[in-house]
Design an enzyme around this catalytic site. Structure first.
Site, PDB file in Angstrom:
ATOM      1  N   LYS A 109     -12.997  60.668 -41.530  1.00  0.00           N
ATOM      2  CA  LYS A 109     -12.605  62.376 -41.891  1.00  0.00           C
ATOM      3  C   LYS A 109     -10.783  62.234 -41.486  1.00  0.00           C
ATOM      4  O   LYS A 109     -10.425  63.576 -40.893  1.00  0.00           O
ATOM      5  CB  LYS A 109     -12.922  63.197 -40.628  1.00  0.00           C
ATOM      6  CG  LYS A 109     -14.552  63.146 -40.769  1.00  0.00           C
ATOM      7  CD  LYS A 109     -15.887  64.284 -39.911  1.00  0.00           C
ATOM      8  CE  LYS A 109     -16.863  64.302 -40.415  1.00  0.00           C
ATOM      9  NZ  LYS A 109     -17.122  63.483 -39.872  1.00  0.00           N
TER      10      LYS A 109
HETATM   11  O1  S5P Z   1     -20.617  68.093 -42.079  1.00  0.00           O
HETATM   12  C1  S5P Z   1     -20.836  66.618 -41.790  1.00  0.00           C
HETATM   13  C2  S5P Z   1     -20.069  66.236 -42.181  1.00  0.00           C
HETATM   14  C3  S5P Z   1     -20.562  64.219 -41.577  1.00  0.00           C
HETATM   15  S1  S5P Z   1     -19.913  63.375 -42.363  1.00  0.00           S
HETATM   16  N1  S5P Z   1     -21.565  66.626 -40.465  1.00  0.00           N
HETATM   17  C4  S5P Z   1     -22.533  65.726 -40.516  1.00  0.00           C
HETATM   18  O2  S5P Z   1     -23.329  65.213 -39.570  1.00  0.00           O
HETATM   19  N2  S5P Z   1     -21.245  64.353 -40.455  1.00  0.00           N
HETATM   20  C5  S5P Z   1     -21.382  63.452 -39.886  1.00  0.00           C
HETATM   21  O3  S5P Z   1     -23.055  62.698 -39.692  1.00  0.00           O
HETATM   22  C6  S5P Z   1     -21.315  63.692 -38.093  1.00  0.00           C
HETATM   23  O4  S5P Z   1     -20.381  62.353 -38.455  1.00  0.00           O
HETATM   24  C7  S5P Z   1     -22.517  62.546 -37.939  1.00  0.00           C
HETATM   25  O5  S5P Z   1     -22.572  61.003 -38.120  1.00  0.00           O
HETATM   26  C8  S5P Z   1     -23.422  62.150 -38.959  1.00  0.00           C
HETATM   27  C9  S5P Z   1     -25.181  62.846 -38.638  1.00  0.00           C
HETATM   28  O6  S5P Z   1     -25.844  62.467 -37.583  1.00  0.00           O
HETATM   29  P1  S5P Z   1     -26.479  62.815 -36.826  1.00  0.00           P
HETATM   30  O7  S5P Z   1     -27.280  61.984 -36.037  1.00  0.00           O
HETATM   31  O8  S5P Z   1     -26.641  64.329 -36.923  1.00  0.00           O
HETATM   32  O9  S5P Z   1     -28.238  62.572 -38.011  1.00  0.00           O
END
Ligand code: S5P
Length: 457
Positions: free
Chosen positions: A285
């Site tokens: 990011k």
């Molecule tokens: O808007 C976003 C963008 C990203 S890249 N929302 C997110 O959650 N992410 C990333 O996706 C976040 O940094 C994390 O690594 C992943 C989601 O993880 P989860 O455990 O919630 O599925």
């Protein structure tokens, strides 16, 4: 006032001009329309309001609006003449609280007719409709005074909206030609200009090589699952990969959260990527000025550019961040964060549109967008505005809708992919499962099935 008189009046006050005009996009147009000053000519304003009343009086709607600024005074007059309530949307989204972005009285579910002065591509109309839809207002029809677009009707039609117009560019040209107000040569120039616009609107779109690489890998592996491997030790990291690596098309890392990161990490990761056949995406990011991100990407402890083919990029610092990151290096591209999944994030529609504009100008450096939507419809609308063949990578995905205690929001696999996600990005949905291997298989199969279903429909 007849339509013909109206056009002649516009020509007289300089609201429609033929000559040679450089547009914001850099294109040189043989005509220029600007209806802003029309409000200072009461007879013309009254005339156009009467023409619009005639055009819309049989259409079914509960409230009327005009897109600020130019069309709002026009819509006010039309609303008063038709004895219909007027509403309008603040031009700046309120930064706090909920709702109250729409001024005026309306019932939830009210059908609203939108008036605007001109249409060029239809993009701003779609944005307007989305704003109203968020507030519970239903938009189906747009009425514009002048249609000068190459394919506005098709663009709005794709989103389920209907475009009505009072006068087209062709009618204006014909009328002014009949009155000897423009030359035959100018008429030809206008025709050539509009034909070239239509052609470029339909032109085959460029595919970024890294977009293609990911698509090819998806098809080869029959998976559109990206694992977000957010764990903090190398043992957990590679232990998890042993169980899930075969199911994923791409691995998303946050390399800076590994407590015991050392020089063995990257070679080992690359060995896994080769053996288990997945691509590597570091979710760094980047968000700083071009010169700083260039170092952050290429230097330091992690030297991300050496091993991550894909990285995430914020557009908050401006589009030159893409140059800072990718200029002079091969086989690297970004996923631009056009929308986020976290509650209360500050990326509004204007910001999202700017991300699309930046990608359009720098297609060689953008493989896709990170984006989130809270329903199939919402995602469809978002995806339809992508400038080219970029992929939609969607985080915030789980088997069930929900949220966590730190702002993350989730929609389901089928909603995400059905709406337009090309890849789903999943972390805890898999990492926290009793059997992550089985869970990854399940996510991968469901997401791939939903993807095939969407592609084939
Ligand atoms: O808007 C976003 C963008 C990203 S890249 N929302 C997110 O959650 N992410 C990333 O996706 C976040 O940094 C994390 O690594 C992943 C989601 O993880 P989860 O455990 O919630 O599925």
């Amino acid at each position: 006032m007849s339509k013909e008189q109206f056009v002649l009046e516009l020509e007289k006050i300089g609201a429609i001009k033929f000559g040679s005009f450089t547009l914001k996009s850099g294109l040189v147009s043989p005509f220029y329309f600007d209806l802003r000053d029309m409000i200072s000519y009461p007879a013309i304003l009254d005339g156009v309001a009467d023409l619009l009343v005639e055009r819309i009086k049989d259409m079914k709607f509960d409230v009327l609006t005009g897109i600020p600024y130019t069309a709002l005074p026009i819509a006010s007059l039309v609303a008063a003449k038709l004895n219909k309530p007027l509403i309008y949307m603040r031009k700046e989204e309120k930064a706090y609280g909920t709702g109250n972005n729409v001024i005026g009285k309306f019932e939830k579910g009210a059908k609203c007719l939108v008036i605007d002065d001109l249409i060029t591509t239809g993009a701003s109309k779609i944005e307007t409709a989305e704003g109203y839809e968020k507030e519970g207002i239903v938009i189906k029809d747009f009425v514009v005074v002048i249609d000068r677009s190459a394919n506005g009707t098709e663009e709005l039609g794709k989103q389920g909206y209907q475009l009505h117009s009072l006068i087209s560019l062709e009618e204006i040209v014909q009328l002014l030609k009949d009155k000897d107000l423009i030359t035959a040569e100018k008429v030809k120039e206008v025709e050539e200009f509009t034909t070239s616009l239509t052609k470029s609107a339909k032109k085959e779109k460029y595919i970024n090589p890294l977009t293609k690489k990911l698509l090819d890998k998806m098809n080869e592996k029959k998976s559109n699952l990206v694992l977000s491997l957010d764990v903090t030790t190398q043992t957990e990291f590679f232990g998890m990969l042993d169980r899930v690596g075969d199911q994923i098309v791409m691995l998303k890392t946050h390399v800076d959260i590994i407590d015991d990161y050392d020089e063995n990490f990257v070679p080992k990761l690359q060995e896994y990527a080769n053996r288990q056949n997945f691509l590597i995406f570091e979710d760094r990011k980047f968000a700083d000025i071009g010169n700083t991100v260039r170092h952050q990407f290429r230097n330091g402890v992690y030297k991300i550019a050496d091993w991550a083919e894909y990285v995430t990029v914020h557009m908050v610092a401006g589009e030159l961040i893409l140059k800072g990151l990718f200029e002079g290096i091969e086989n690297r591209a970004g996923f631009v964060l056009a929308r986020m999944s976290s509650k209360g994030n500050l990326l509004n529609e204007t910001y999202t549109r700017k991300c699309f504009e930046a990608a359009k100008k720098n297609p060689q450096w953008v493989a896709g967008f990170i984006g989130y939507g809270n329903s199939v419809e919402d995602i469809k609308r978002f995806k339809a505005k992508f400038p080219g063949n970029e992929l939609l990578m969607m985080p915030g995905v789980k088997k069930e809708k929900g949220s966590d205690s730190m702002g993350q929001q989730y929609i389901t696999i089928e909603e995400a992919v059905g709406g337009g996600a090309d890849c789903i990005i999943v972390g805890r949905g898999i990492l926290k499962a009793d059997d992550p291997g089985m869970e990854a298989k399940l996510y991968s199969e469901r997401a791939w099935k939903a993807f095939q279903k969407r592609i084939n429909s």
